[in-house]
Design a protein around this motif. Structure first.
Motif, PDB file in Angstrom:
ATOM      1  N   GLY A  24       6.968   1.065  35.058  1.00  0.00           N
ATOM      2  CA  GLY A  24       7.906   1.803  35.901  1.00  0.00           C
ATOM      3  C   GLY A  24       7.219   2.930  36.645  1.00  0.00           C
ATOM      4  O   GLY A  24       7.501   3.174  37.835  1.00  0.00           O
ATOM      5  N   MET A  25       6.322   3.630  35.958  1.00  0.00           N
ATOM      6  CA  MET A  25       5.559   4.702  36.596  1.00  0.00           C
ATOM      7  C   MET A  25       4.721   4.165  37.747  1.00  0.00           C
ATOM      8  O   MET A  25       4.640   4.763  38.826  1.00  0.00           O
ATOM      9  CB  MET A  25       4.661   5.380  35.558  1.00  0.00           C
ATOM     10  CG  MET A  25       3.757   6.443  36.120  1.00  0.00           C
ATOM     11  SD  MET A  25       2.630   7.086  34.844  1.00  0.00           S
ATOM     12  CE  MET A  25       1.636   8.215  35.825  1.00  0.00           C
ATOM     13  N   ALA A  26       4.069   3.014  37.524  1.00  0.00           N
ATOM     14  CA  ALA A  26       3.210   2.426  38.557  1.00  0.00           C
ATOM     15  C   ALA A  26       4.023   2.015  39.778  1.00  0.00           C
ATOM     16  O   ALA A  26       3.627   2.274  40.925  1.00  0.00           O
ATOM     17  CB  ALA A  26       2.469   1.224  37.982  1.00  0.00           C
ATOM     18  N   ILE A  27       5.171   1.384  39.552  1.00  0.00           N
ATOM     19  CA  ILE A  27       6.001   0.928  40.666  1.00  0.00           C
ATOM     20  C   ILE A  27       6.552   2.119  41.450  1.00  0.00           C
ATOM     21  O   ILE A  27       6.504   2.149  42.688  1.00  0.00           O
ATOM     22  CB  ILE A  27       7.149   0.041  40.147  1.00  0.00           C
ATOM     23  CG1 ILE A  27       6.568  -1.260  39.568  1.00  0.00           C
ATOM     24  CG2 ILE A  27       8.146  -0.269  41.254  1.00  0.00           C
ATOM     25  CD1 ILE A  27       7.598  -2.123  38.855  1.00  0.00           C
ATOM     26  N   ALA A  28       7.075   3.109  40.713  1.00  0.00           N
ATOM     27  CA  ALA A  28       7.628   4.283  41.389  1.00  0.00           C
ATOM     28  C   ALA A  28       6.535   5.078  42.102  1.00  0.00           C
ATOM     29  O   ALA A  28       6.734   5.554  43.229  1.00  0.00           O
ATOM     30  CB  ALA A  28       8.352   5.174  40.370  1.00  0.00           C
ATOM     31  N   GLY A  29       5.383   5.221  41.460  1.00  0.00           N
ATOM     32  CA  GLY A  29       4.281   5.946  42.076  1.00  0.00           C
ATOM     33  C   GLY A  29       3.764   5.260  43.325  1.00  0.00           C
ATOM     34  O   GLY A  29       3.436   5.917  44.334  1.00  0.00           O
ATOM     35  N   PHE A  30       3.700   3.937  43.270  1.00  0.00           N
ATOM     36  CA  PHE A  30       3.245   3.170  44.438  1.00  0.00           C
ATOM     37  C   PHE A  30       4.223   3.327  45.605  1.00  0.00           C
ATOM     38  O   PHE A  30       3.808   3.511  46.757  1.00  0.00           O
ATOM     39  CB  PHE A  30       3.114   1.697  44.061  1.00  0.00           C
ATOM     40  CG  PHE A  30       2.756   0.801  45.210  1.00  0.00           C
ATOM     41  CD1 PHE A  30       1.494   0.840  45.778  1.00  0.00           C
ATOM     42  CD2 PHE A  30       3.702  -0.082  45.730  1.00  0.00           C
ATOM     43  CE1 PHE A  30       1.166   0.006  46.850  1.00  0.00           C
ATOM     44  CE2 PHE A  30       3.387  -0.915  46.790  1.00  0.00           C
ATOM     45  CZ  PHE A  30       2.116  -0.865  47.356  1.00  0.00           C
ATOM     46  N   ALA A  31       5.518   3.279  45.295  1.00  0.00           N
ATOM     47  CA  ALA A  31       6.527   3.452  46.345  1.00  0.00           C
ATOM     48  C   ALA A  31       6.433   4.841  46.964  1.00  0.00           C
ATOM     49  O   ALA A  31       6.523   5.003  48.192  1.00  0.00           O
ATOM     50  CB  ALA A  31       7.921   3.216  45.768  1.00  0.00           C
ATOM     51  N   HIS A  32       6.227   5.854  46.126  1.00  0.00           N
ATOM     52  CA  HIS A  32       6.101   7.234  46.631  1.00  0.00           C
ATOM     53  C   HIS A  32       4.847   7.390  47.489  1.00  0.00           C
ATOM     54  O   HIS A  32       4.900   7.986  48.578  1.00  0.00           O
ATOM     55  CB  HIS A  32       6.051   8.213  45.454  1.00  0.00           C
ATOM     56  CG  HIS A  32       5.742   9.620  45.863  1.00  0.00           C
ATOM     57  ND1 HIS A  32       6.654  10.420  46.508  1.00  0.00           N
ATOM     58  CD2 HIS A  32       4.604  10.362  45.734  1.00  0.00           C
ATOM     59  CE1 HIS A  32       6.111  11.595  46.754  1.00  0.00           C
ATOM     60  NE2 HIS A  32       4.872  11.588  46.297  1.00  0.00           N
ATOM     61  N   GLU A  33       3.726   6.850  47.005  1.00  0.00           N
ATOM     62  CA  GLU A  33       2.473   6.962  47.748  1.00  0.00           C
ATOM     63  C   GLU A  33       2.575   6.239  49.092  1.00  0.00           C
ATOM     64  O   GLU A  33       2.101   6.748  50.127  1.00  0.00           O
ATOM     65  CB  GLU A  33       1.330   6.371  46.925  1.00  0.00           C
ATOM     66  CG  GLU A  33      -0.043   6.492  47.558  1.00  0.00           C
ATOM     67  CD  GLU A  33      -0.626   7.890  47.464  1.00  0.00           C
ATOM     68  OE1 GLU A  33      -1.748   8.102  47.963  1.00  0.00           O
ATOM     69  OE2 GLU A  33       0.035   8.792  46.886  1.00  0.00           O
ATOM     70  N   SER A  34       3.207   5.071  49.106  1.00  0.00           N
ATOM     71  CA  SER A  34       3.371   4.319  50.350  1.00  0.00           C
ATOM     72  C   SER A  34       4.221   5.100  51.346  1.00  0.00           C
ATOM     73  O   SER A  34       3.930   5.134  52.549  1.00  0.00           O
ATOM     74  CB  SER A  34       4.022   2.958  50.063  1.00  0.00           C
ATOM     75  OG  SER A  34       3.193   2.179  49.211  1.00  0.00           O
ATOM     76  N   ALA A  49      -4.993  -1.618  44.320  1.00  0.00           N
ATOM     77  CA  ALA A  49      -5.841  -0.502  44.749  1.00  0.00           C
ATOM     78  C   ALA A  49      -5.228   0.824  44.322  1.00  0.00           C
ATOM     79  O   ALA A  49      -5.941   1.752  43.910  1.00  0.00           O
ATOM     80  CB  ALA A  49      -6.031  -0.538  46.260  1.00  0.00           C
ATOM     81  N   TYR A  50      -3.909   0.906  44.397  1.00  0.00           N
ATOM     82  CA  TYR A  50      -3.233   2.129  43.971  1.00  0.00           C
ATOM     83  C   TYR A  50      -3.438   2.375  42.479  1.00  0.00           C
ATOM     84  O   TYR A  50      -3.643   3.520  42.044  1.00  0.00           O
ATOM     85  CB  TYR A  50      -1.735   2.046  44.287  1.00  0.00           C
ATOM     86  CG  TYR A  50      -0.943   3.165  43.657  1.00  0.00           C
ATOM     87  CD1 TYR A  50      -1.040   4.462  44.146  1.00  0.00           C
ATOM     88  CD2 TYR A  50      -0.122   2.933  42.552  1.00  0.00           C
ATOM     89  CE1 TYR A  50      -0.334   5.498  43.548  1.00  0.00           C
ATOM     90  CE2 TYR A  50       0.588   3.956  41.959  1.00  0.00           C
ATOM     91  CZ  TYR A  50       0.477   5.241  42.463  1.00  0.00           C
ATOM     92  OH  TYR A  50       1.160   6.267  41.868  1.00  0.00           O
ATOM     93  N   LEU A  51      -3.396   1.292  41.678  1.00  0.00           N
ATOM     94  CA  LEU A  51      -3.577   1.450  40.235  1.00  0.00           C
ATOM     95  C   LEU A  51      -4.949   2.006  39.876  1.00  0.00           C
ATOM     96  O   LEU A  51      -5.113   2.628  38.826  1.00  0.00           O
ATOM     97  CB  LEU A  51      -3.365   0.103  39.525  1.00  0.00           C
ATOM     98  CG  LEU A  51      -1.964  -0.495  39.589  1.00  0.00           C
ATOM     99  CD1 LEU A  51      -1.905  -1.777  38.779  1.00  0.00           C
ATOM    100  CD2 LEU A  51      -0.912   0.495  39.095  1.00  0.00           C
ATOM    101  N   GLY A  52      -5.934   1.771  40.741  1.00  0.00           N
ATOM    102  CA  GLY A  52      -7.273   2.297  40.494  1.00  0.00           C
ATOM    103  C   GLY A  52      -7.560   3.587  41.225  1.00  0.00           C
ATOM    104  O   GLY A  52      -8.677   4.110  41.143  1.00  0.00           O
ATOM    105  N   SER A  53      -6.563   4.113  41.917  1.00  0.00           N
ATOM    106  CA  SER A  53      -6.769   5.341  42.689  1.00  0.00           C
ATOM    107  C   SER A  53      -6.818   6.569  41.802  1.00  0.00           C
ATOM    108  O   SER A  53      -6.279   6.575  40.683  1.00  0.00           O
ATOM    109  CB  SER A  53      -5.649   5.503  43.726  1.00  0.00           C
ATOM    110  OG  SER A  53      -4.410   5.775  43.077  1.00  0.00           O
ATOM    111  N   GLY A  54      -7.427   7.612  42.305  1.00  0.00           N
ATOM    112  CA  GLY A  54      -7.481   8.866  41.556  1.00  0.00           C
ATOM    113  C   GLY A  54      -6.106   9.428  41.288  1.00  0.00           C
ATOM    114  O   GLY A  54      -5.858  10.011  40.233  1.00  0.00           O
ATOM    115  N   THR A  55      -5.182   9.228  42.223  1.00  0.00           N
ATOM    116  CA  THR A  55      -3.832   9.759  42.062  1.00  0.00           C
ATOM    117  C   THR A  55      -3.135   9.168  40.844  1.00  0.00           C
ATOM    118  O   THR A  55      -2.579   9.901  40.012  1.00  0.00           O
ATOM    119  CB  THR A  55      -2.996   9.455  43.329  1.00  0.00           C
ATOM    120  OG1 THR A  55      -3.623  10.061  44.464  1.00  0.00           O
ATOM    121  CG2 THR A  55      -1.582   9.994  43.184  1.00  0.00           C
TER     122      THR A  55
END
Length: 210
Positions: A24-34, A49-55
Motif C-alpha cells: 500500500g505504501m509503494a502504490i500510494a507513494g508512486f501515485a504521489h510521486e507521479s 524504478a520508483y521502488l529503487g529510488s532514494g525517495t
C-alpha cells in the motif's frame, strides 16, 4: 499443516499485514510521486524504478530504523530498569528474577556472552543497518531533487550532517519512545484478557510483571 499454522499464526499474521502495508505504501507513494512530477511537467517514473529510488527506500528505512531502535532499547533497558506495577517490567523485589543460567552446551566466553545478549545486539545491529540505508537513500533522494531543480549536489558524508536527515530520524524516534512509555505505564492500570503483554484481569495495580 493446521498445527503449523496454529503454532506460527502470530508471526504469519504480522508478516502478512506488513506485506500488505508496504505494498500500500509503494502504490500510494508512486501515485504521489507521479503527481508531483506531472505538476513540474516531467514524465512519471516506472513503478519498479520508483521502488529503487532514494525517495521510497529512504521512507521505508527511516521507519524501520526507529522500530529497531525502539525494540533494542526496550530489550536492553528492561534488563536493568524497572517500573513498578507494569506488566512490561521485571519485579524489582523478586529475589528469583532471571539470572545468567546458560545452556550447558555453550562453551567459550565469547559464545556465552553472545548468547546472553544476542537479542538486544541483533536488534541494535538491525537499527544501525537500517539507519545506514536510510542515510544513503535519503542522500540520493536529496540529490535527485537537487538535480531536478538545479540545486547543489552534496556528498554522502556531508549529508550525514544535513538537518533533513536528522529531522526524518527524530520525527520517528520520538514517537517510538513515547508509545513504548505509554505501553509500560498503561499496563499498570489497564488489562487485555488473554494477552501475555497484560497482567491477569484480577491482578492488583501494584503487581509487577505479567
Amino acid at each position: 499443516m493446521k498445527r503449523w499454522l496454529r503454532d506460527n499464526g502470530l508471526t504469519l499474521t504480522l508478516m502478512l499485514v506488513f506485506l500488505l502495508s508496504i505494498l500500500g505504501m509503494a502504490i500510494a507513494g508512486f501515485a504521489h510521486e507521479s503527481r508531483e512530477l506531472a505538476l513540474h511537467g516531467e514524465a512519471p517514473p516506472r513503478f519498479l524504478a520508483y521502488l529503487g529510488s532514494g525517495t521510497f527506500v529512504s521512507a521505508v528505512f527511516e521507519n524501520w530504523e526507529s522500530e529497531f531502535l525502539q525494540m533494542s532499547a526496550y530489550v536492553m533497558l528492561t534488563a536493568f530498569l524497572f517500573q513498578r506495577g507494569s506488566a512490561e517490567s521485571l519485579d524489582p523485589d523478586d529475589p528469583h528474577r532471571p539470572g545468567d543460567t546458560l545452556p550447558a552446551r555453550l562453551h567459550g566466553r565469547i559464545r556465552r556472552w553472545l548468547y546472553s545478549y544476542g537479542l538486544g545486539l541483533s536488534l541494535a545491529g538491525l537499527f544501525v543497518l537500517s539507519f545506514t540505508i536510510h542515510w544513503l537513500a535519503s542522500a540520493a533522494a536529496a540529490n535527485e531533487e537537487a538535480a531536478r531543480h538545479g540545486g547543489e549536489i552534496t556528498s554522502v558524508v556531508s549529508y550525514l550532517f544535513d538537518p533533513l536527515l536528522w529531522f526524518e530520524s527524530f520525527q520517528n524516534w520520538q514517537s517510538e519512545f513515547l508509545s513504548t512509555a505509554m505501553l509500560i505505564v498503561l499496563s499498570i492500570f489497564l488489562r487485555f484478557k488473554g494477552s501475555p503483554e497484560s497482567k491477569p484481569v484480577s491482578a492488583p495495580h501494584g503487581q509487577t510483571g505479567a
